[in-house]
Design a protein around this motif. Structure first.
Motif, PDB file in Angstrom:
ATOM      1  N   GLU A 361      46.125 -66.477  69.973  1.00 44.90           N
ATOM      2  CA  GLU A 361      45.783 -65.412  69.050  1.00 44.90           C
ATOM      3  C   GLU A 361      47.034 -64.635  68.645  1.00 44.90           C
ATOM      4  N   SER A 362      46.926 -63.919  67.536  1.00 45.54           N
ATOM      5  CA  SER A 362      48.015 -63.053  67.084  1.00 45.54           C
ATOM      6  C   SER A 362      47.959 -61.733  67.831  1.00 45.54           C
ATOM      7  N   LEU A 363      49.104 -61.291  68.321  1.00 49.69           N
ATOM      8  CA  LEU A 363      49.249 -59.960  68.917  1.00 49.69           C
ATOM      9  C   LEU A 363      50.253 -59.218  68.049  1.00 49.69           C
ATOM     10  N   ASP A 364      49.764 -58.254  67.302  1.00 53.55           N
ATOM     11  CA  ASP A 364      50.609 -57.572  66.323  1.00 53.55           C
ATOM     12  C   ASP A 364      50.235 -56.102  66.308  1.00 53.55           C
ATOM     13  N   GLY A 365      51.189 -55.241  66.600  1.00 56.19           N
ATOM     14  CA  GLY A 365      50.870 -53.828  66.719  1.00 56.19           C
ATOM     15  C   GLY A 365      49.967 -53.606  67.921  1.00 56.19           C
ATOM     16  N   THR A 366      48.848 -52.944  67.711  1.00 61.15           N
ATOM     17  CA  THR A 366      47.913 -52.688  68.814  1.00 61.15           C
ATOM     18  C   THR A 366      46.695 -53.606  68.759  1.00 61.15           C
ATOM     19  N   GLY A 367      46.731 -54.622  67.893  1.00 61.46           N
ATOM     20  CA  GLY A 367      45.572 -55.483  67.734  1.00 61.46           C
ATOM     21  C   GLY A 367      45.818 -56.916  68.141  1.00 61.46           C
ATOM     22  N   ILE A 368      44.775 -57.566  68.637  1.00 58.18           N
ATOM     23  CA  ILE A 368      44.766 -59.013  68.866  1.00 58.18           C
ATOM     24  C   ILE A 368      43.752 -59.603  67.898  1.00 58.18           C
ATOM     25  N   ASP A 369      44.173 -60.627  67.162  1.00 57.51           N
ATOM     26  CA  ASP A 369      43.354 -61.203  66.106  1.00 57.51           C
ATOM     27  C   ASP A 369      43.259 -62.715  66.251  1.00 57.51           C
ATOM     28  N   LYS A 370      42.080 -63.243  65.956  1.00 52.31           N
ATOM     29  CA  LYS A 370      41.861 -64.687  65.999  1.00 52.31           C
ATOM     30  C   LYS A 370      41.819 -65.238  64.581  1.00 52.31           C
ATOM     31  N   TRP A 371      42.508 -66.360  64.374  1.00 53.80           N
ATOM     32  CA  TRP A 371      42.566 -66.994  63.062  1.00 53.80           C
ATOM     33  C   TRP A 371      41.309 -67.817  62.821  1.00 53.80           C
ATOM     34  N   ASP A 372      40.742 -67.639  61.642  1.00 51.43           N
ATOM     35  CA  ASP A 372      39.597 -68.441  61.210  1.00 51.43           C
ATOM     36  C   ASP A 372      40.081 -69.396  60.132  1.00 51.43           C
ATOM     37  N   PRO A 373      40.273 -70.681  60.451  1.00 54.21           N
ATOM     38  CA  PRO A 373      40.778 -71.625  59.445  1.00 54.21           C
ATOM     39  C   PRO A 373      39.860 -71.762  58.239  1.00 54.21           C
ATOM     40  N   ALA A 374      38.559 -71.554  58.437  1.00 52.80           N
ATOM     41  CA  ALA A 374      37.612 -71.738  57.341  1.00 52.80           C
ATOM     42  C   ALA A 374      37.810 -70.705  56.235  1.00 52.80           C
ATOM     43  N   THR A 375      38.179 -69.496  56.634  1.00 54.59           N
ATOM     44  CA  THR A 375      38.363 -68.421  55.654  1.00 54.59           C
ATOM     45  C   THR A 375      39.820 -68.043  55.467  1.00 54.59           C
ATOM     46  N   SER A 376      40.707 -68.700  56.225  1.00 55.52           N
ATOM     47  CA  SER A 376      42.149 -68.380  56.178  1.00 55.52           C
ATOM     48  C   SER A 376      42.383 -66.887  56.371  1.00 55.52           C
ATOM     49  N   SER A 377      41.773 -66.360  57.429  1.00 49.20           N
ATOM     50  CA  SER A 377      41.918 -64.929  57.692  1.00 49.20           C
ATOM     51  C   SER A 377      41.854 -64.662  59.184  1.00 49.20           C
ATOM     52  N   PHE A 378      42.392 -63.514  59.582  1.00 49.95           N
ATOM     53  CA  PHE A 378      42.341 -63.075  60.970  1.00 49.95           C
ATOM     54  C   PHE A 378      41.128 -62.175  61.180  1.00 49.95           C
ATOM     55  N   ASN A 379      40.510 -62.299  62.347  1.00 49.29           N
ATOM     56  CA  ASN A 379      39.416 -61.421  62.762  1.00 49.29           C
ATOM     57  C   ASN A 379      39.813 -60.709  64.040  1.00 49.29           C
ATOM     58  N   ARG A 380      39.673 -59.394  64.050  1.00 49.96           N
ATOM     59  CA  ARG A 380      40.135 -58.607  65.201  1.00 49.96           C
ATOM     60  C   ARG A 380      39.200 -58.789  66.380  1.00 49.96           C
ATOM     61  N   VAL A 381      39.803 -59.080  67.547  1.00 44.52           N
ATOM     62  CA  VAL A 381      39.026 -59.223  68.775  1.00 44.52           C
ATOM     63  C   VAL A 381      39.368 -58.136  69.794  1.00 44.52           C
ATOM     64  N   LEU A 382      40.480 -57.436  69.601  1.00 46.16           N
ATOM     65  CA  LEU A 382      40.816 -56.278  70.429  1.00 46.16           C
ATOM     66  C   LEU A 382      41.575 -55.278  69.572  1.00 46.16           C
ATOM     67  N   GLU A 383      41.167 -54.020  69.624  1.00 41.78           N
ATOM     68  CA  GLU A 383      41.895 -52.954  68.950  1.00 41.78           C
ATOM     69  C   GLU A 383      42.349 -51.941  70.002  1.00 41.78           C
ATOM     70  N   GLY A 384      43.617 -52.042  70.365  1.00 38.81           N
ATOM     71  CA  GLY A 384      44.145 -51.158  71.394  1.00 38.81           C
ATOM     72  C   GLY A 384      44.174 -49.704  70.997  1.00 38.81           C
ATOM     73  N   ALA A 385      44.249 -49.430  69.709  1.00 42.45           N
ATOM     74  CA  ALA A 385      44.305 -48.043  69.256  1.00 42.45           C
ATOM     75  C   ALA A 385      43.039 -47.277  69.630  1.00 42.45           C
TER      76      ALA A 385
END
Length: 481
Positions: A361-385
């Protein structure tokens, strides 16, 4: 000028030999400076904390160590094999150890009118991980020498420091400290054995390996690139062998981001993905992957005549073997160099194995996001803020530390709170059907974690392909923690 303090980059090591990790964290003043900026700074502090939150000790680096992202790299690692980690870093006159003892001359002040420290002795000190007590101090290598020899006279290039840990003999860890990467580069390997700190070797582009001049990155990585069971130093676009001699240079020059691992399981050995800064040097290869053993460029994307500032490589799409790579130029690329999409993902700072599948998963800033190849977009799975978290280092947006601290192969993220009152350790709650040896027992992953507080650090990569379609993992030999 009034200033406060912020928690910054960190490391993890078993400081007391109880089998659990402690955290070692740098405190940076809010008036810290980039090397290109003049001005005085406050002191830098290095603290050790138990995971319970208890502070174990504090080292005050003093007025003669300037504060900023490129000045202080510390190594927390069991360097002598006694079951407890030491902490090693550059010190100076006026540094105060964890017991309150001053190193050198407490009254010395080498800051010039612009706030730079370009005179006076420089030291390398080994500290006891349990107490922060200075165990040994010697003259620092690489030495400063003539400031102008590093590319300018005012102190920008001379004080660009990096550090890491490497098993240079294949069996015991050495500390590696480096200076310079835009022009001259010097890399020094040290051994801490039986209470004695000794120099193993020094690589200097002015003495040997002029081809490595200007090839360094803002972080160096460690990996056994040639399969001889000895670690090598991937210094960016040049790699220095375990014996301190240049293996190769790609001649694509300096860049900010660097990834080293088994990125393409279809190829033998390991690969390096790197972005590059200078169009006059990189030509058409603004970002690309090269063979870690030989430096051969395997594929690249054009930089369109600009500084390609960021880039990341991790397995986010199960349809494509190996890691997918992208940068701030070009599209989303497969490990084999095929363009998956002309549109690249919009996050490229860090990475984390977080949920239960084998993708990262992507760890960027305070968020962890999972890539969805079907929509070519990230979905947040953790928001540290949500829990008051903040990231470090401006646009680099990195955590204090990300590593497999708890040992189920997923990675924990350590972030500071926005008010710097606490460290937050985030751990996944997602179950996983995959049983993989703890990543910290893969020697390559472990040493890449040890260098995570240096420069523009990048995510650690193990020596094997961890991702969709991976082969069963043979546990690596257990080495000191």
């Amino acid at each position: 000028m009034a200033y406060s303090y912020e928690l910054n980059d960190g490391s993890a090591a078993d400081l007391d030999g109880d089998g659990k990790y402690e955290l070692v964290v740098k405190w940076q003043p809010t008036n810290a400076k980039d090397n290109s900026q003049s001005g005085y700074t406050g002191h830098t502090y290095v603290d050790a904390y138990a995971l319970s939150g208890k502070r174990l000790w504090r080292i005050d680096l003093g007025r003669n160590i300037r504060a900023g992202a490129h000045y202080t790299t510390f190594l927390a690692y069991d360097l002598d094999g006694n079951g407890r980690a030491e902490v090693m870093m550059k010190t100076a006159d006026g540094t105060v150890d964890g017991r309150g003892t001053v190193i050198g001359d407490a009254a010395a002040d080498y800051r010039n009118s612009a706030g730079y420290v370009l005179a006076g002795p420089e030291f390398l000190t080994v500290f006891d991980g349990r107490t922060g007590k200075a165990l040994a101090t010697t003259n620092y290598l690489p030495a400063r020498g003539d400031v102008a020899a590093w590319g300018d006279k005012y102190g920008n290039r001379v004080d660009r420091f990096l550090g890491g840990v490497a098993y240079l003999d294949g069996s015991r860890p050495s500390a590696v400290f480096a200076r310079g990467y835009y022009t001259r580069a010097v890399v020094a390997a040290w051994d801490w054995r039986d209470g004695v700190l000794s120099s193993r070797w020094v690589f200097d582009t002015d003495v040997e390996g002029a081809a490595a001049r200007g090839q360094g990155a803002h972080w160096f990585s460690v990996a056994d690139v040639d399969g001889d069971s000895r670690d090598d130093i991937v210094y960016g676009a040049a790699t220095i062998g375990s014996d301190g001699h240049l293996l190769y240079s790609t001649n694509l020059c300096h860049g900010d981001a660097l990834h080293v691992g088994k990125l393409d399981p279809a190829r033998d050995g390991q690969q390096v993905f790197m972005v590059h800064e200078s169009p006059a040097c990189y030509g058409t290869a603004g970002a690309g992957m090269h063979d870690a053993a030989t430096g051969k460029l395997l594929w690249s994307v054009p930089g369109n005549g600009r500084d390609v500032g960021r880039g990341v490589c991790m397995d986010i799409d199960p349809a494509w073997p190996g890691a997918e790579c992208w940068a701030s130029a070009g599209g989303l690329m497969s490990a084999g160099g095929q363009q998956i999409s002309a549109t690249r993902p919009n996050r490229m700072n860090f990475a984390s194995w977080w949920d239960g599948d084998l993708l990262r998963e992507s760890l960027d800033g305070t968020g962890i996001d999972k890539w969805d190849p079907a929509t070519s977009s990230f979905n947040r799975v953790l928001e540290g803020a949500t829990y008051g978290a903040a990231s470090n280092n401006g646009t680099k947006a990195t955590p204090v530390l990300s590593a497999d601290l708890l040992g189920d192969w997923r990675e924990e993220a350590v972030l500071r709170t926005a008010d710097n009152a606490a460290l937050l350790v985030f751990a996944t709650t997602a179950p996983t059907p995959y049983r993989i040896p703890t990543l910290m027992h893969d020697p390559q992953y472990r040493v890449q974690v040890a260098g995570q507080n240096a420069g523009y650090n990048q995510p650690p990569h193990p020596s094997f392909h961890l991702g969709e379609g991976m082969k069963p993992v043979v546990p690596a030999p257990i080495r000191p923690r």
